[in-house]
Each structure stands twice: as structure tokens, then as C-alpha cells.
Design a protein around this motif. Structure first.
Motif, PDB file in Angstrom:
ATOM      1  N   ASP A 294       8.122  -8.106  -4.465  1.00 18.02           N
ATOM      2  CA  ASP A 294       6.836  -8.441  -3.876  1.00 18.02           C
ATOM      3  C   ASP A 294       6.079  -7.145  -3.588  1.00 18.02           C
ATOM      4  N   ILE A 295       4.843  -7.119  -4.002  1.00 14.58           N
ATOM      5  CA  ILE A 295       4.032  -5.933  -3.685  1.00 14.58           C
ATOM      6  C   ILE A 295       3.457  -6.134  -2.289  1.00 14.58           C
ATOM      7  N   LYS A 296       3.957  -5.360  -1.357  1.00 19.38           N
ATOM      8  CA  LYS A 296       3.562  -5.539   0.034  1.00 19.38           C
ATOM      9  C   LYS A 296       2.254  -4.804   0.344  1.00 19.38           C
ATOM     10  N   ARG A 297       1.918  -3.823  -0.476  1.00 18.86           N
ATOM     11  CA  ARG A 297       0.644  -3.117  -0.319  1.00 18.86           C
ATOM     12  C   ARG A 297       0.273  -2.559  -1.687  1.00 18.86           C
ATOM     13  N   GLU A 298      -0.948  -2.770  -2.081  1.00 13.09           N
ATOM     14  CA  GLU A 298      -1.378  -2.257  -3.377  1.00 13.09           C
ATOM     15  C   GLU A 298      -1.888  -0.829  -3.245  1.00 13.09           C
ATOM     16  N   GLY A 299      -1.689  -0.030  -4.273  1.00 11.07           N
ATOM     17  CA  GLY A 299      -2.128   1.360  -4.226  1.00 11.07           C
ATOM     18  C   GLY A 299      -2.196   1.945  -5.616  1.00 11.07           C
ATOM     19  N   THR A 300      -2.618   3.179  -5.722  1.00 12.61           N
ATOM     20  CA  THR A 300      -2.868   3.748  -7.055  1.00 12.61           C
ATOM     21  C   THR A 300      -2.206   5.096  -7.314  1.00 12.61           C
ATOM     22  N   ASP A 301      -1.770   5.798  -6.254  1.00 13.46           N
ATOM     23  CA  ASP A 301      -1.314   7.181  -6.464  1.00 13.46           C
ATOM     24  C   ASP A 301       0.209   7.325  -6.567  1.00 13.46           C
ATOM     25  N   VAL A 302       0.918   6.504  -5.843  1.00 15.48           N
ATOM     26  CA  VAL A 302       2.386   6.624  -5.846  1.00 15.48           C
ATOM     27  C   VAL A 302       2.988   5.266  -5.469  1.00 15.48           C
ATOM     28  N   THR A 303       4.125   4.971  -6.077  1.00  8.55           N
ATOM     29  CA  THR A 303       4.823   3.719  -5.776  1.00  8.55           C
ATOM     30  C   THR A 303       5.966   4.000  -4.807  1.00  8.55           C
ATOM     31  N   LEU A 304       5.996   3.287  -3.689  1.00  7.78           N
ATOM     32  CA  LEU A 304       7.146   3.365  -2.782  1.00  7.78           C
ATOM     33  C   LEU A 304       7.993   2.111  -3.019  1.00  7.78           C
ATOM     34  N   VAL A 305       9.254   2.318  -3.443  1.00  8.89           N
ATOM     35  CA  VAL A 305      10.130   1.176  -3.720  1.00  8.89           C
ATOM     36  C   VAL A 305      11.135   1.062  -2.588  1.00  8.89           C
ATOM     37  N   SER A 306      11.296  -0.138  -2.060  1.00  9.95           N
ATOM     38  CA  SER A 306      12.098  -0.265  -0.857  1.00  9.95           C
ATOM     39  C   SER A 306      12.660  -1.681  -0.748  1.00  9.95           C
ATOM     40  N   HIS A 307      13.521  -1.879   0.242  1.00 11.37           N
ATOM     41  CA  HIS A 307      13.981  -3.236   0.558  1.00 11.37           C
ATOM     42  C   HIS A 307      14.387  -3.290   2.030  1.00 11.37           C
ATOM     43  N   GLY A 308      14.376  -4.479   2.595  1.00 10.85           N
ATOM     44  CA  GLY A 308      14.781  -4.635   3.997  1.00 10.85           C
ATOM     45  C   GLY A 308      13.811  -3.934   4.939  1.00 10.85           C
ATOM     46  N   ARG A 309      14.341  -3.468   6.065  1.00 10.24           N
ATOM     47  CA  ARG A 309      13.482  -2.859   7.072  1.00 10.24           C
ATOM     48  C   ARG A 309      12.787  -1.591   6.561  1.00 10.24           C
ATOM     49  N   ALA A 310      13.381  -0.938   5.586  1.00 11.02           N
ATOM     50  CA  ALA A 310      12.758   0.279   5.035  1.00 11.02           C
ATOM     51  C   ALA A 310      11.378  -0.023   4.455  1.00 11.02           C
ATOM     52  N   VAL A 311      11.135  -1.300   4.102  1.00  5.93           N
ATOM     53  CA  VAL A 311       9.800  -1.682   3.618  1.00  5.93           C
ATOM     54  C   VAL A 311       8.767  -1.430   4.723  1.00  5.93           C
ATOM     55  N   LEU A 312       9.143  -1.779   5.959  1.00  6.44           N
ATOM     56  CA  LEU A 312       8.211  -1.586   7.075  1.00  6.44           C
ATOM     57  C   LEU A 312       7.967  -0.096   7.314  1.00  6.44           C
ATOM     58  N   THR A 313       9.020   0.688   7.168  1.00  7.33           N
ATOM     59  CA  THR A 313       8.879   2.143   7.316  1.00  7.33           C
ATOM     60  C   THR A 313       7.949   2.681   6.232  1.00  7.33           C
ATOM     61  N   ALA A 314       8.128   2.181   5.030  1.00  4.64           N
ATOM     62  CA  ALA A 314       7.282   2.626   3.918  1.00  4.64           C
ATOM     63  C   ALA A 314       5.828   2.230   4.162  1.00  4.64           C
ATOM     64  N   LEU A 315       5.619   1.042   4.713  1.00  2.00           N
ATOM     65  CA  LEU A 315       4.248   0.580   4.978  1.00  2.00           C
ATOM     66  C   LEU A 315       3.566   1.464   6.032  1.00  2.00           C
ATOM     67  N   LYS A 316       4.352   1.862   7.054  1.00  6.38           N
ATOM     68  CA  LYS A 316       3.789   2.751   8.079  1.00  6.38           C
ATOM     69  C   LYS A 316       3.387   4.082   7.450  1.00  6.38           C
ATOM     70  N   ALA A 317       4.269   4.610   6.614  1.00  5.67           N
ATOM     71  CA  ALA A 317       3.971   5.883   5.945  1.00  5.67           C
ATOM     72  C   ALA A 317       2.731   5.733   5.066  1.00  5.67           C
ATOM     73  N   ALA A 318       2.630   4.597   4.402  1.00  3.75           N
ATOM     74  CA  ALA A 318       1.489   4.370   3.498  1.00  3.75           C
ATOM     75  C   ALA A 318       0.170   4.364   4.273  1.00  3.75           C
ATOM     76  N   GLU A 319       0.206   3.780   5.453  1.00  4.19           N
ATOM     77  CA  GLU A 319      -1.001   3.756   6.292  1.00  4.19           C
ATOM     78  C   GLU A 319      -1.443   5.169   6.650  1.00  4.19           C
ATOM     79  N   ILE A 320      -0.485   5.964   7.079  1.00  7.29           N
ATOM     80  CA  ILE A 320      -0.802   7.342   7.487  1.00  7.29           C
ATOM     81  C   ILE A 320      -1.273   8.161   6.286  1.00  7.29           C
ATOM     82  N   LEU A 321      -0.598   7.963   5.157  1.00  6.14           N
ATOM     83  CA  LEU A 321      -0.979   8.728   3.961  1.00  6.14           C
ATOM     84  C   LEU A 321      -2.402   8.376   3.519  1.00  6.14           C
TER      85      LEU A 321
END
Lengths: 359, 324
Positions: B196-223
Motif C-alpha cells: 500500500d502506498i501510504k504517501r505519494e512522492g517523487t524523489d525517493v521511495t521509503l519501503v517499510s512495514h509495521g510500525r516503521a511505516v509510521l516512522t517513515a511517514l514522520k520522516a517524509a513530513e519533515i523532509l
């Protein structure tokens, strides 16, 4: 150790045996002879390099599997360890499908994927054939749980060796069997050696191994495994307890294997046990010879008839080898079949996502 | 749409499946009268009784094996491990019996079992209770492995797992049980093997599963907010079967990938994903694949330090900036 003739009870007169017809009795004999002949043929092909892996022979123990499984009704189930050819044949699997499995052929009972230790026939309530010592004991518990859950009157007979009784999951299973009131029967086939380690060197024994069931308030029995009548009489009590009271039982049958732990076990003769011991068992405690004598005394069998049965089963085992040799090996594509139900059936789930990760 | 907790979403999945199929039975330590160590099964014993919700003694090897044996007879046991870390004492039953029985019987026997429970670090319970065994289990052909990042996915994936005819290992997370997410009323299913694509983007793909998805989403917001880098966050949801196409399509779009994984790095899930991207999307990459995993040591107890052993937004941001 086997009892002397002076102390033995006449198990032929037990109700479960007294009602046997002549044909039934000859059937029990034939089943034991079939196992003996199958195993001798298996040893032959193993030594000829025609099969791979391990080969754990059941010779000497035939009366246990045949006696116990001969009592099975529609909802009674069987599961055992890796020395499983006897149980498989006793529940009615054919020598052809079993021999072909040893050869690793596609016509084997497990399509050549399981090998010697892993025969299965769920259509005959036979759930294997398990390679890890005592690993099948929680599965036997689960079969009994399933029976009770479905409201069926049945029993799960779970065989294990004397070497399996010191594994933790066996005791966990006994506790849960008693706690939940599950119709499981643990049948310890005590052939005195866990591989090369004698009973004395592996287990603390008071009266016997089955007695350990007392710690879980489980009824238990110890009996001679060499007499198929005795095996039936003792096992029937446990089946009745399972059917009528939904309670477990632990039975220990004294028995003996003529060959090593596996055929590769070169030290079994004159190493960890004396050759005279093996000869004594073969001569005085052989289950087939004992039952043959019984039936001759009962005047339902002659020497000639026995020879005929033996010759037929020997020929059957040889024919099974021919069948196996002529059978095709599994295809390489078969490596990926029977891993996932959904993939095999090509259901939507089986077609979604990648299941196998080969380059 | 109602906002409900992750544990409540799982609870709904169990209740619906218990009502749908008489062969579904919940089994485990404290799942019945105690309402579950983490209250995931709250109220189910009271509602469905002793037959459908079964407490066991602390005997993981026996009760997991019992579930496997019962599944061979056609039951659909849903087995709770209070922690997936406790799978170590039931490993023979999971790997050799659940995992191999179908194959070794030439397809004669099925094992439609679900084994579930929390599999995460980050709760200061020490190394023995903090394992993330999805990579251990996904390494076994015959097993399926699922990991849900939010309540919506947890319910839909659990219902599918229970109906699946193969053994499914379901990874939950104690830190997510109380997290709320929008979950529609009524039935829905999420197939295994679909990311599932939890957030769409164009520069880099963050691949994750479980709670790390939420961590990745937080990082994506800041980035996005502070570094003008647009991240696409792909949630695998299912480790085996694996939705390679969604990952590869994203990488072909962004040309960069950072894998965020609470597994340890050595042979972790991210190692498999990294290998897959290298083999199948090498020409699409503008930079080496980066990984942010749990730091490679046993899980430390110290509450002050453990948060830094897991992937953090900071570490993800640093890794992303290295390759973008």
C-alpha cells in the motif's frame, strides 16, 4: 523386559479379541508379515543404494502398530514418529505407494517429497510420519482437540519412542491433555534404545516410563508389545476411556527393534548392545512367530498357510520395488508444488504477490 | 468513518470471523478470561464462551502444536503468542510442523492456522521480549508473514489471514495497539501480497512495514517541509507473499530507495528488498539503496537509549539526504 509365560494373562480371551473372526486374526497376521517383508525389501534397496536419506526399520515391533491400529473406528486417528512404515501399512496404505516414496518417486504417498520418515494418508486417518523426536506429540494433542471441538466420538493415537519421553513438549502435551480432557492416547514403543543410548543411560525410571503420567493424573498402562492380542486388549481400554470419558491415557509397550536406530547405525550389533540380546529377542519374543504359534494352537492356521502368506507378502514387497523402479521421479517443477495451498489451486490469493524468491 | 484502536480493529476481525465460520477458534495464554494480555481479545470469551475462546497454560510448544494438529482436521485456529519473541520455544511446531506438513505430505494435508501477536522492540522489556521475527519466518517457504501498520490494515489483513488455507504468521505491535485509525463499519478484506502506498512522492521511495511505516511517514513530513524532498512511502503489509511490483514501480518512478526496517540489518526483510531492487531495477537507480534498520545488537533495556536503537525519523532523514 517381557514377562515369563507363567505370569502372562490369556489376552486371546479378552473381549476385544474373543470376538475376532478367523479372517480377522489371519488379517492381523498378514499385516504383521507385510510390514516385515516390506522392511526387509526396504533394507535391501537401501543397501543397494537405490534410496536416499535414512531408513529406520520397524522389524520386531510389528505387533504394536498392527494391534493398536486394528482397533480404529471412523473417528480414530493415528500419528507417529519417523519409524513409521509399520503404522502406515497397518492402517492400509499400499506397499506400492510406500515403496515408491522410499525411492523418491512421483507415485510415492508424498509424491517423493517426504521420504522414509514422512508417510501420510489423511484419508485413512493417518497423519504421519514425523522426523523430529516428540515433535508429533503436540500434533496428536491437536487431533484430539479437533475431535472434541467437532463433537466427534474418537481418539487420537500418538505413538512415540522411549527416546522421545524426555522432550519437554511431550510433558506440556500431557498436562494439556489432562487439563482439557482430550481423547489422546500416547503409546510409547519402548524398544530400549534411543539411537545408541540405552534406556538406563537416558531416562530416570521408577516402575516404567508410562508411570510418569501419574504426575498429570492420567491413567496409564505398561504391557508386552510382543503379543498382538495384548496390545489390542490394553489399547482398547484406552480407546474406551477416550470415547466414553474424553480422557487421555499413556501406554507403554515393551518391544524391540532388530535393526539399528537406522540402517546407518553400525554400532547396534556388538556396540551398544550385545548380539546375543538381539538373537534372544528374535528367537523368544518375535511378534510374528508368537502370533503364528497362537493361531496354529487355535487351529486356524497351518505351517503351509503361513508360508503362503509370507511368500505372498514377500512377492508383494518385491512387486512394490518394481513398481517404484518403473515410476517416474518428480519433475523439477514439482519442487514448487504443494508448498502453498492457495498457489497450487491458483486461487486469487495464490495469484497475488510473489510467493517464491528464485532468481 | 469511526476512529478505532488497532486492538479494537483486530477484535472486530475475530468476532466477525467467529460468527462467520464455526471452525474459527481463538487459543492462547490469557486470551479468554483475562481478556488478553494486551486486551486484543477483550469481551470475546464473555460473548462466545469456552468453546470458541480458549485459555492455555504457558506451554507455547504444546499449544501451538495443538493448533497445528487441530488445523489438519479442518479447524481454523487463531493462536495468540503473548509476544512473538516466545515463538522461540514453539519453533519446532511452527517451522517443522506448520511450515512443512503440506509439502512433506505431497499436498495431502493443509494447515489453515493463524499465529499472531506483537513483534516489536521499543517498550523497554529487554532483548528476550523484543524480537522482530518476520525475517526468520519469511525465510521458510510454506509460511506466510503479514505485518499491519494501522488499524484499518490490521482488520482487513487479519480477516484474510483467517480465511487463508496456508499458515499465516501475523505480526502486531504493542506500541500500535492503542493507535487509532479510520476503520469503516462492516466487512472488508485486504488481500495478502498487496502493498500500500501510504504517501505519494517523487524523489525517493521509503519501503517499510509495521510500525516503521509510521516512522517513515514522520520522516517524509519533515523532509518535505524542511528539505524539499518528496518521499513516497510504500507499506509492504505482507512480507511473504511479497508485492514486488508496487515497490519496483515506485523505485522506477523515484530512482532512489531507502528501506526502513525494525528488523536487524543482517538478513532482515530490508536485505531481501535491497537484493530485489538491485536485481530488477538496477538501471533505474540513481543512487545506492540505503537502509535504516534497528541497530545491530540485542535490544537494549535502557529507556533513555532504546528509542535510538529502532529506526528514527532523524536516521531516515540523514540516510535520505545522503542519497538525494
Amino acid at each position: 523386559m517381557p514377562k515369563s509365560a507363567a505370569t502372562s494373562v490369556d489376552f486371546a480371551a479378552a473381549p476385544v479379541n474373543a470376538t475376532l473372526s478367523k479372517e480377522d486374526k489371519l488379517g492381523l497376521l498378514r499385516s504383521m508379515v507385510r510390514i516385515r517383508r516390506f522392511e526387509l525389501q526396504a533394507a535391501k534397496i537401501y543397501n543397494a543404494g537405490k534410496m536416499g536419506g535414512f531408513l529406520h526399520l520397524y522389524n520386531g515391533q510389528e505387533s504394536v502398530a498392527v494391534g493398536a491400529t486394528s482397533l480404529m473406528g471412523d473417528n480414530d486417528h493415528v500419528i507417529t514418529a519417523y519409524r513409521n512404515h509399520g503404522h502406515a501399512l497397518a492402517v492400509g496404505m499400499s506397499m506400492n505407494e510406500c515403496m515408491a516414496e522410499l525411492y523418491g518417486k512421483a507415485t510415492g504417498c508424498s509424491k517423493g517429497k517426504g521420504g522414509s520418515m514422512h508417510f501420510f494418508a489423511p484419508d485413512k486417518n493417518y497423519w504421519g510420519g514425523h522426523g523430529i523426536v516428540a515433535g508429533q506429540t503436540p500434533l496428536g494433542l491437536g487431533l484430539a482437540f479437533g475431535l472434541k471441538y467437532k463433537g466427534l466420538t474418537g481418539a487420537a493415537m500418538c505413538f512415540l519412542g522411549d527416546g522421545a519421553v524426555n522432550q519437554g513438549c511431550f510433558y506440556e502435551s500431557l498436562n494439556m491433555a489432562a487439563l482439557f480432557g482430550l481423547p489422546v492416547i500416547y503409546i510409547i514403543e519402548n524398544n530400549k534404545y534411543s539411537m545408541g543410548t540405552s534406556l538406563e543411560r537416558s531416562s530416570v525410571v521408577d516402575k516404567c516410563l508410562a508411570q510418569r503420567a501419574e504426575a498429570f493424573k492420567i491413567d496409564w498402562a505398561q504391557a508386552d508389545g510382543e503379543d498382538v492380542y495384548e496390545v489390542r486388549a490394553v489399547t482398547q481400554k484406552a480407546i474406551d476411556r477416550a470415547h466414553k470419558e474424553s480422557k487421555p491415557t499413556v501406554i507403554e509397550f515393551d518391544t524391540y527393534r532388530y535393526y539399528g536406530h537406522s540402517v546407518a547405525d553400525a554400532k547396534h550389533k556388538g556396540g551398544y548392545r550385545k548380539e546375543e540380546e538381539i538373537e534372544k529377542y528374535k528367537k523368544e519374543h518375535d511378534p510374528i512367530q508368537l502370533f503364528k504359534s497362537h493361531l496354529i494352537a487355535e487351529k486356524i492356521l497351518s505351517e503351509e498357510q503361513f508360508e503362503a502368506i509370507d511368500a505372498e507378502e514377500k512377492a508383494g514387497a518385491a512387486a512394490a520395488s518394481e513398481f517404484a523402479e518403473e515410476s517416474p521421479a518428480p519433475t523439477e517443477a514439482a519442487i514448487f508444488e504443494d508448498v502453498y495451498f492457495e498457489v497450487d489451486r491458483q486461487t486469487e490469493a495464490g495469484r497475488t504477490g510473489r510467493h517464491f524468491f528464485n532468481n | 468513518m469511526p476512529l478505532i484502536e488497532y486492538r479494537e480493529a483486530l477484535n472486530q476481525a475475530f468476532a466477525e470471523e467467529i460468527e462467520r465460520d464455526p471452525n474459527v477458534v481463538l487459543i492462547g495464554e490469557e486470551v479468554a478470561q483475562y481478556d488478553g494480555a494486551y486486551k486484543v481479545t477483550r469481551g470475546l470469551w464473555k460473548k462466545y464462551g469456552d468453546k470458541r475462546v480458549v485459555d492455555t497454560p504457558i506451554s507455547e510448544a504444546a499449544f501451538i502444536g495443538m493448533g497445528v494438529g487441530a488445523s489438519m482436521l479442518g479447524l481454523r485456529p487463531v493462536m495468540e503468542l503473548m509476544f512473538w519473541s516466545f515463538a522461540t520455544v514453539a519453533y519446532d511446531q511452527i517451522i517443522n510442523n506448520a511450515g512443512q506438513i503440506r509439502y512433506m505430505s505431497g499436498g495431502l494435508i493443509n494447515c489453515p492456522i493463524v499465529i499472531r501477536g506483537p513483534a516489536n522492540g521499543g517498550t523497554n522489556v529487554g532483548a528476550t521480549h523484543s524480537h522482530t521475527p518476520e525475517n526468520w519466518l519469511a525465510a521458510i517457504p510454506g509460511l506466510k508473514v503479514v505485518s499491519a501498520a494501522n488499524a484499518y490494515d490490521a482488520k482487513g489483513l487479519m480477516k484474510t489471514a483467517i480465511r487463508d488455507n496456508d499458515p499465516v504468521m501475523f505480526m502486531e505491535n504493542t506500541l500500535l495497539y492503542g493507535e487509532k485509525y479510520e476503520v469503516p463499519e462492516g466487512e472488508y478484506l485486504i488481500p495478502l501480497g498487496v502493498a500500500d502506498i501510504k504517501r505519494e512522492g517523487t524523489d525517493v521511495t521509503l519501503v517499510s512495514h509495521g510500525r516503521a511505516v509510521l516512522t517513515a511517514l514522520k520522516a517524509a513530513e519533515i523532509l518535505a517541509a524542511e528539505h524539499d524532498i518528496s518521499c513516497e512511502v510504500v507499506d509492504l503489509r505482507s512480507i511473504r507473499p511479497l508485492d514486488e511490483e508496487t515497490v519496483l514501480a515506485s523505485v522506477r518512478k523515484t530512482h532512489r530507495a531507502v528501506l526502513v526496517d525494525e528488523n536487524k540489518p543482517f538478513c532482515g526483510v530490508s536485505a531481501q528488498i535491497s537484493s530485489m531492487i538491485m536485481e530488477q531495477a538496477f538501471d533505474d537507480l540513481d543512487a545506492p539503496v540505503g537502509r535504516v534498520c534497528s541497530l545491530d545488537a540485542p535490544a537494549i533495556y535502557s529507556p533513555a537509549v532504546e528509542p535510538f536503537q529502532l529506526p528514527t525519523p532523524d536516521r531516515i532523514i540523514r540516510k535520505v539526504k545522503e542519497i538525494c
